[in-house]
Design an enzyme around this catalytic site. Structure first.
Site, PDB file in Angstrom:
ATOM      1  N   SER A   7     -65.665   4.905  21.835  1.00 28.65           N
ATOM      2  CA  SER A   7     -66.112   6.298  21.698  1.00 28.65           C
ATOM      3  C   SER A   7     -65.096   7.239  22.328  1.00 28.65           C
ATOM      4  CB  SER A   7     -67.464   6.477  22.388  1.00 28.65           C
ATOM      5  OG  SER A   7     -67.677   7.846  22.615  1.00 28.65           O
ATOM      6  N   HIS A  32     -65.226   5.848  17.193  1.00 30.09           N
ATOM      7  CA  HIS A  32     -66.548   6.468  17.232  1.00 30.09           C
ATOM      8  C   HIS A  32     -66.379   7.930  17.679  1.00 30.09           C
ATOM      9  CE1 HIS A  32     -70.951   6.379  17.606  1.00 30.09           C
ATOM     10  NE2 HIS A  32     -70.804   7.088  18.705  1.00 30.09           N
ATOM     11  N   ASP A  34     -68.088  11.315  18.600  1.00 29.48           N
ATOM     12  CA  ASP A  34     -69.347  11.910  19.057  1.00 29.48           C
ATOM     13  C   ASP A  34     -69.316  13.426  18.927  1.00 29.48           C
ATOM     14  OD1 ASP A  34     -71.033   9.730  20.000  1.00 29.48           O
ATOM     15  OD2 ASP A  34     -69.449   9.361  21.462  1.00 29.48           O
ATOM     16  N   MET A  36     -71.305  16.820  19.335  1.00 30.37           N
ATOM     17  CA  MET A  36     -72.473  17.381  20.026  1.00 30.37           C
ATOM     18  C   MET A  36     -72.441  18.903  19.950  1.00 30.37           C
ATOM     19  SD  MET A  36     -72.531  15.062  23.433  1.00 30.37           S
ATOM     20  CE  MET A  36     -72.240  13.287  23.389  1.00 30.37           C
ATOM     21  N   HIS A  65     -70.699  10.205  14.605  1.00 27.56           N
ATOM     22  CA  HIS A  65     -72.062  10.245  15.148  1.00 27.56           C
ATOM     23  C   HIS A  65     -72.431  11.708  15.378  1.00 27.56           C
ATOM     24  CE1 HIS A  65     -74.839   8.988  18.773  1.00 27.56           C
ATOM     25  NE2 HIS A  65     -75.511   9.513  17.774  1.00 27.56           N
ATOM     26  N   MET A  67     -74.631  14.425  16.606  1.00 32.03           N
ATOM     27  CA  MET A  67     -75.761  14.774  17.476  1.00 32.03           C
ATOM     28  C   MET A  67     -75.920  16.283  17.401  1.00 32.03           C
ATOM     29  SD  MET A  67     -74.752  12.141  20.509  1.00 32.03           S
ATOM     30  CE  MET A  67     -73.082  12.031  19.883  1.00 32.03           C
ATOM     31  N   MET A 136     -79.740   3.969  19.782  1.00 28.75           N
ATOM     32  CA  MET A 136     -79.259   4.561  21.037  1.00 28.75           C
ATOM     33  C   MET A 136     -79.816   3.773  22.210  1.00 28.75           C
ATOM     34  SD  MET A 136     -77.186   6.919  20.249  1.00 28.75           S
ATOM     35  CE  MET A 136     -76.845   7.377  21.958  1.00 28.75           C
ATOM     36  N   GLY A 141     -75.902  12.415  24.763  1.00 21.90           N
ATOM     37  CA  GLY A 141     -75.415  13.627  25.414  1.00 21.90           C
ATOM     38  C   GLY A 141     -74.215  13.370  26.322  1.00 21.90           C
ATOM     39  N   GLY A 144     -71.115   7.155  30.089  1.00 23.97           N
ATOM     40  CA  GLY A 144     -71.259   6.612  31.434  1.00 23.97           C
ATOM     41  C   GLY A 144     -72.678   6.435  31.936  1.00 23.97           C
ATOM     42  N   ASP A 174     -75.277   1.999  20.890  1.00 23.54           N
ATOM     43  CA  ASP A 174     -74.439   3.033  21.506  1.00 23.54           C
ATOM     44  C   ASP A 174     -75.013   3.476  22.844  1.00 23.54           C
ATOM     45  OD1 ASP A 174     -72.749   5.163  22.014  1.00 23.54           O
ATOM     46  OD2 ASP A 174     -73.438   6.404  20.338  1.00 23.54           O
ATOM     47  N   GLY A 175     -74.236   3.264  23.900  1.00 25.84           N
ATOM     48  CA  GLY A 175     -74.617   3.739  25.234  1.00 25.84           C
ATOM     49  C   GLY A 175     -74.739   2.618  26.248  1.00 25.84           C
ATOM     50  N   SER A 197     -66.998   4.907  28.122  1.00 24.67           N
ATOM     51  CA  SER A 197     -66.425   4.898  29.475  1.00 24.67           C
ATOM     52  C   SER A 197     -65.828   3.549  29.845  1.00 24.67           C
ATOM     53  CB  SER A 197     -67.488   5.310  30.495  1.00 24.67           C
ATOM     54  OG  SER A 197     -68.650   4.527  30.343  1.00 24.67           O
TER      55      SER A 197
HETATM   56  C1  DX5 Z   1     -73.716   9.300  24.034  1.00 22.53           C
HETATM   57  C2  DX5 Z   1     -72.702   8.994  22.973  1.00 22.53           C
HETATM   58  C3  DX5 Z   1     -72.003   7.727  23.177  1.00 22.53           C
HETATM   59  C4  DX5 Z   1     -71.179   7.687  24.462  1.00 22.53           C
HETATM   60  C5  DX5 Z   1     -71.243   6.286  24.982  1.00 22.53           C
HETATM   61  O1  DX5 Z   1     -74.458  10.385  23.659  1.00 22.53           O
HETATM   62  O2  DX5 Z   1     -73.326   8.941  21.699  1.00 22.53           O
HETATM   63  O3  DX5 Z   1     -71.212   7.365  22.074  1.00 22.53           O
HETATM   64  O4  DX5 Z   1     -69.857   8.062  24.307  1.00 22.53           O
HETATM   65  O5  DX5 Z   1     -70.597   6.256  26.203  1.00 22.53           O
HETATM   66  P1  DX5 Z   1     -70.738   5.024  27.171  1.00 22.53           P
HETATM   67  O6  DX5 Z   1     -70.192   3.836  26.456  1.00 22.53           O
HETATM   68  O7  DX5 Z   1     -69.911   5.439  28.339  1.00 22.53           O
HETATM   69  O8  DX5 Z   1     -72.185   4.874  27.522  1.00 22.53           O
HETATM   70 ZN    ZN Z   2     -72.176   8.039  19.996  1.00 23.43          ZN
END
Ligand code: DX5
Ligand code: ZN
Length: 217
Positions: A7, A32, A34, A36, A65, A67, A136, A141, A144, A174-175, A197
């Protein structure tokens, strides 16, 4: 064997191209992305202009992705030659089936994502239409965060439904994915693991990608 989608949320945004090429070369399967909007989730990242700037880099395909609260309006802007999946959130779509159809009309694969508190039953009626289900394992959001175990049950259940009904969607998580839980997630039937992360926070990013790939091989 599962695939890895690092990501970019945890990449160094001042070196986005360089980091995207680095993980691609190291063996990542997708980037990936993200997106937002500060409405659907309490954070703002980047939009299509930034994503498209990666088109000139030598990278693996994009796993987008979204969001955002209005995916119908913006999905088209995330289509480039490198876009493989565009995933929307069930919680953001009033007419989910229509949204999925719209993404397919753009010529890319369509995914649907569910938050930790959203049950699989809410997407049951579109499981035959989507190419990907993104489970998820944190509240979206931020990178880490800690892995929420309810995701493991969802992966198992989705895998079972897929087999019973003969569906073809891929399962993605994811997450909170790390080297400690990657193998377990992969063995449950998850096809694509997203890691932010734990990839970009590593001292040696290239080695971390390779270590992840070994765990899920
Ligand atoms: C969170 C994102 C994820 C995020 C995951 O809202 O959709 O893709 O980057 O990060 P890690 O792997 O650090 O949990
Ligand atoms: Zn994501």
């Amino acid at each position: 064997m599962s695939k890895l989608a690092p990501s970019l949320l945890s990449a160094d945004f001042s070196r986005l191209g360089e980091h995207s090429e680095l993980v691609s070369k190291a063996g990542a399967d997708y980037l990936h992305i993200d997106v937002m909007d500060g409405h659907f989730v309490p954070n703002i990242t980047f939009g299509p202009v930034v994503m498209k700037s990666l088109d000139k880099c030598d990278t693996v395909p994009y796993d987008v992705h979204l969001m955002i609260t209005d995916p119908d309006k913006y999905a088209t802007e995330f289509v480039t030659e490198k876009t493989e999946f565009i995933t929307v959130h069930q919680e953001a779509c009033t007419h989910l089936h229509r949204t999925i159809q719209g993404i397919h009309e753009l010529g890319v694969k369509a995914g649907v994502s569910i938050n930790p508190a959203t049950p699989i039953s809410s997407i049951e009626n579109v499981l035959g239409d989507v190419d990907l289900v993104l489970v998820m394992s944190v509240n979206p959001g931020f990178g880490g965060q800690k892995f929420i175990p309810v995701a493991l049950d969802k992966i198992k259940e989705l895998s079972k439904i897929r087999e019973e009904k003969g569906y073809t969607f891929l399962i993605e998580v994811d997450g909170g994915v790390s080297l400690d839980n990657a193998r377990e997630i992969s063995e449950l039937g998850c096809d694509i693991l997203v890691a932010g992360s734990q990839v970009f926070g590593a001292e040696d990013i290239e080695k971390r990608v390779k270590d992840f790939k070994k765990e899920i091989a």
